[in-house]
Design a protein around this motif. Sequence first.
Motif, mmCIF file in Angstrom:
data_model
loop_
_atom_site.group_PDB
_atom_site.id
_atom_site.type_symbol
_atom_site.label_atom_id
_atom_site.label_comp_id
_atom_site.label_asym_id
_atom_site.label_seq_id
_atom_site.Cartn_x
_atom_site.Cartn_y
_atom_site.Cartn_z
ATOM 1 N N PRO A 167 -4.387 -57.768 2.374
ATOM 2 C CA PRO A 167 -3.705 -57.995 3.656
ATOM 3 C C PRO A 167 -3.340 -59.464 3.855
ATOM 4 C CG PRO A 167 -5.672 -56.646 3.959
ATOM 5 C CD PRO A 167 -5.723 -57.173 2.560
ATOM 6 N N VAL A 168 -2.077 -59.712 4.238
ATOM 7 C CA VAL A 168 -1.630 -61.085 4.509
ATOM 8 C C VAL A 168 -1.315 -61.283 5.988
ATOM 9 C CG1 VAL A 168 -0.756 -61.497 2.186
ATOM 10 C CG2 VAL A 168 0.761 -60.474 3.881
ATOM 11 N N GLU A 169 -1.179 -60.169 6.715
ATOM 12 C CA GLU A 169 -0.908 -60.265 8.154
ATOM 13 C C GLU A 169 -1.361 -58.978 8.822
ATOM 14 O OE1 GLU A 169 2.816 -61.194 11.200
ATOM 15 O OE2 GLU A 169 3.143 -61.290 9.030
ATOM 16 N N LYS A 170 -1.922 -59.108 10.037
ATOM 17 C CA LYS A 170 -2.377 -57.941 10.782
ATOM 18 C C LYS A 170 -1.885 -58.021 12.217
ATOM 19 C CE LYS A 170 -6.553 -56.926 8.109
ATOM 20 N NZ LYS A 170 -8.002 -56.599 8.188
ATOM 21 N N GLY A 171 -1.780 -56.859 12.858
ATOM 22 C CA GLY A 171 -1.375 -56.831 14.254
ATOM 23 C C GLY A 171 -1.596 -55.449 14.836
ATOM 24 N N VAL A 172 -1.147 -55.251 16.070
ATOM 25 C CA VAL A 172 -1.278 -53.945 16.712
ATOM 26 C C VAL A 172 0.055 -53.548 17.330
ATOM 27 C CG1 VAL A 172 -3.734 -54.108 17.236
ATOM 28 C CG2 VAL A 172 -2.064 -55.000 18.871
ATOM 29 N N GLY A 173 0.245 -52.253 17.495
ATOM 30 C CA GLY A 173 1.399 -51.738 18.222
ATOM 31 C C GLY A 173 2.474 -51.161 17.324
ATOM 32 N N VAL A 174 2.867 -49.932 17.647
ATOM 33 C CA VAL A 174 4.023 -49.300 17.015
ATOM 34 C C VAL A 174 4.790 -48.644 18.162
ATOM 35 C CG1 VAL A 174 2.706 -47.200 16.480
ATOM 36 C CG2 VAL A 174 4.813 -47.687 15.233
ATOM 37 N N PHE A 175 6.131 -48.680 18.080
ATOM 38 C CA PHE A 175 6.906 -48.388 19.284
ATOM 39 C C PHE A 175 7.919 -47.265 19.076
ATOM 40 C CE2 PHE A 175 5.619 -52.822 19.121
ATOM 41 C CZ PHE A 175 4.711 -52.787 20.172
ATOM 42 N N ASN A 176 8.250 -46.647 20.191
ATOM 43 C CA ASN A 176 9.209 -45.551 20.228
ATOM 44 C C ASN A 176 10.485 -45.952 19.481
ATOM 45 O OD1 ASN A 176 10.711 -43.344 20.933
ATOM 46 N ND2 ASN A 176 10.323 -43.505 23.126
ATOM 47 N N GLY A 177 10.834 -45.208 18.425
ATOM 48 C CA GLY A 177 12.042 -45.504 17.667
ATOM 49 C C GLY A 177 11.787 -46.229 16.356
ATOM 50 N N ASP A 178 10.560 -46.750 16.130
ATOM 51 C CA ASP A 178 10.252 -47.399 14.846
ATOM 52 C C ASP A 178 10.292 -46.356 13.732
ATOM 53 O OD1 ASP A 178 9.907 -49.748 16.163
ATOM 54 O OD2 ASP A 178 7.762 -49.949 15.805
ATOM 55 N N MET A 179 10.927 -46.726 12.602
ATOM 56 C CA MET A 179 11.074 -45.781 11.494
ATOM 57 C C MET A 179 10.344 -46.260 10.250
ATOM 58 S SD MET A 179 15.054 -44.720 12.079
ATOM 59 C CE MET A 179 15.178 -43.535 10.766
ATOM 60 N N GLY A 180 9.816 -45.310 9.476
ATOM 61 C CA GLY A 180 9.074 -45.660 8.271
ATOM 62 C C GLY A 180 9.065 -44.520 7.268
ATOM 63 N N ARG A 181 8.255 -44.702 6.210
ATOM 64 C CA ARG A 181 8.114 -43.703 5.145
ATOM 65 C C ARG A 181 6.655 -43.312 5.014
ATOM 66 N NH1 ARG A 181 11.582 -44.441 0.869
ATOM 67 N NH2 ARG A 181 10.613 -42.601 -0.089
ATOM 68 N N VAL A 182 6.411 -42.015 4.777
ATOM 69 C CA VAL A 182 5.050 -41.543 4.542
ATOM 70 C C VAL A 182 4.623 -41.979 3.149
ATOM 71 C CG1 VAL A 182 3.543 -39.535 4.325
ATOM 72 C CG2 VAL A 182 5.355 -39.548 6.061
ATOM 73 N N GLN A 183 3.602 -42.814 3.084
ATOM 74 C CA GLN A 183 3.126 -43.313 1.795
ATOM 75 C C GLN A 183 2.058 -42.429 1.186
ATOM 76 O OE1 GLN A 183 1.706 -47.383 1.780
ATOM 77 N NE2 GLN A 183 3.520 -47.930 0.634
ATOM 78 N N GLU A 184 1.089 -42.027 2.029
ATOM 79 C CA GLU A 184 -0.041 -41.258 1.492
ATOM 80 C C GLU A 184 -0.594 -40.327 2.553
ATOM 81 O OE1 GLU A 184 -4.383 -42.036 -0.649
ATOM 82 O OE2 GLU A 184 -3.657 -43.434 0.867
ATOM 83 N N ILE A 185 -0.966 -39.116 2.114
ATOM 84 C CA ILE A 185 -1.680 -38.169 2.971
ATOM 85 C C ILE A 185 -3.061 -37.987 2.360
ATOM 86 C CG2 ILE A 185 -1.759 -35.791 3.826
ATOM 87 C CD1 ILE A 185 1.338 -35.806 3.742
ATOM 88 N N ASN A 186 -4.109 -38.300 3.134
ATOM 89 C CA ASN A 186 -5.479 -38.267 2.636
ATOM 90 C C ASN A 186 -6.255 -37.203 3.409
ATOM 91 O OD1 ASN A 186 -8.245 -38.733 2.159
ATOM 92 N ND2 ASN A 186 -7.895 -40.912 1.776
ATOM 93 N N PHE A 187 -6.502 -36.058 2.758
ATOM 94 C CA PHE A 187 -7.183 -34.958 3.437
ATOM 95 C C PHE A 187 -8.656 -35.242 3.646
ATOM 96 C CE2 PHE A 187 -3.418 -32.762 1.794
ATOM 97 C CZ PHE A 187 -3.002 -32.114 2.948
ATOM 98 N N PHE A 188 -9.256 -36.000 2.737
ATOM 99 C CA PHE A 188 -10.686 -36.274 2.861
ATOM 100 C C PHE A 188 -10.974 -37.107 4.109
ATOM 101 C CE2 PHE A 188 -14.638 -38.546 1.808
ATOM 102 C CZ PHE A 188 -15.456 -37.446 1.560
#
Length: 735
Positions: free
Chosen positions: A611-632
Amino acid sequence: METLHGLVEHIVYHNENNGYTVLALMCQGDEVMCTGTMAMVNEGEYIKAEGDYVEHATYGRQFRIASFSIEAPEDLFSIERYLGSGAIKGVGPSLAGRIVKKFKEDSFRIIENEPERLAEVKGISERKAQEIYQQFHDKQDMRQAMMFLSKYGISTAYAVKIYNEYGSRLYDIIRENPYQLAEDVSGIGFRLADDIARRAGIGMDSDYRIRSGVIYVLLQASMNGHVYLPVEELKRQSAEILEISEEAVERQLMNLSIDKKIIIKKIEEQSVVYASTYYYLELSTARMLKNLNVKYEVSLREAEQQIRRIEAEEKISLDEMQKTAVVEAARNGVLVITGGPGTGKTTTINAMIRFFENEGLEIRLAAPTGRAAKRMTEATGYEAQTIHRMLELSGGPEEQAGSHFERNEQNPLESDVIIIDEMSMVDIHLMNALLKAVMPGTRLIMVGDVNQLPSVGPGNVLKDIIQSHCFNVVMLTKIFRQAMESAIIKNAHKINDGEDIDLEVKTPDFFCLKRYQAADIQGVIIALVRDKLPNNVGASVNDIQVLTPMRKGELGVERLNKLLQEYLNPKDETKREKEQGDRLFREGDKVMQIKNNYQLEWEITDRYGIPVEKGVGVFNGDMGRVQEINFFAEQMTVEFDEGRKIVYPFAQLDELELAYAITVHKSQGSEYPAVVMPLLTGPRMLFNRNILYTAVTRAKKCVAIVGSEQTVAQMIHNQREQKRYSGLAVWLNEV
């Protein structure tokens, strides 16, 4: 359904937010892996668990627990094991051994009924004895509360929140006024509180129910962009939802007003009702804006000389309105610059930045979304941030009033000039937070296209500021020659002016493929997004955006997303999938956040995963890609713009949806290499000029309309926009 009795040998994983737990249960000498929602369970406890065995694709045979209860351990070994497990803070294995050695099978009874006798054990003072008793008692209280709340259909995750909020008072609240939960407990809205009330036998005409229902209607209105509702509309909607008479609703309005839950006002001779929060938000926003609007003594001759120097140095030529904008920015504490695409808003911002730099002033640039801030940075060469980041959003536990902005009245922004782009996206919440952090003496310059759709959140900030006539507004109208070479910009202005566009002319950057059946349109969309457009515009498949006015129907967001997922990210043995309600998420999917969440933490990592930077908050309309689904771990990792990675517990996946296709409303502030827009038939309220104009102006290199040319013409001539109730312009004139 099967039943297991056993000792909790080891807790493998426990999610504090939703209570989801993976544990090893020792049953008659065999270890069984169990999963389920268990907020209050500790290693060393005996439990009775009901559920079924399931076969997990990755982790093999598991017992999925549907319900469980704690059983008191009876033999000395089990009692000692429980006490020394860490379940009671400060009691380790050694001390547990001494307690059991002294009191044997009576250990639990002594702790519960005669805690002072614990002081007879070496190493336990009277104070520590009381602490052990208190913890033992609290755990029993919480378990009893869980059992009580489960009778009302309340999930473990919500039960923990309710217990933390009310403690032992929860019993009275559930029996007398469960609607209080909707006000006090995050995530519990009117619908859930109403269901609990029904189970508790509270009548349809309860005063508590009606008041809570009215507040719920106002909250729903705010989610549709309204800051208030006319009284008659509020009464009608409330009566409809509560299934009671409008008269019964009206009787409670005065009580709500006395309790200061609502504010009743007159706007344009019409009685309107605000939820108190929104009234004070608008009023304080109006006050702060007026306080910022100071005048500065600036010599017109010197300002014009400096503009000429900037034009020479930057090799640009500003038109008269652009020069006026720079001068007015220097002279006024508050300035609005508005104009359509190609009218030189970015050039004007650049000129203003150079002007203020030459004056030695400190400048900050910001925009409502990450994408808009990134575009601003690229266009100006000057670092721009999201407004949230500029205000230093700080997260916090949800039960402790959530997050807040570090920058506020006590800790204002240290800047002489603040320029905000894409102002049409800024809602009343964000505007109010921004103004709290801006000191009088700071110039605030707001830039945006007033003809874009209003913000997703409540309010109509940019339009209200302009319509109040309280501030200087510079409207850029000249379309520059380079911009006029773009069919996108030419057609956008024609649409905005209500002129028909020639869809027979097909250019590389704007064309219409005529199709009149939904199935045919779907096929063309897939071919364009997957095969044709990526090479034509030099972008990846995921950068091409399908925009539609609707959510429902064959050409709505929901249907198109399922279809596009099937073709753009098909099922594959190497990709894990997770079903959440009616949605299916697959690794590699393009997704969008659909509500503001100020608690979720993100981090940006380097190529080594550090990690090089951390923060909080994700907002209505932000778009991304599913990287990993972890069932465990029961979680999904999504990477958003700027490399921000966020881990979502499965319980929070309702905050995401597929984003191969999105509504035009959700596209605000974003720009895409190519936009594909299916247009056939739909509600007149959604098929209007404003929607079409906004969609077209989201495209950078290409607009592809697929559907009926008649629908396009009808949209251009349909000026009917959804009415948005907001009063900022009124209060600006009254302050």
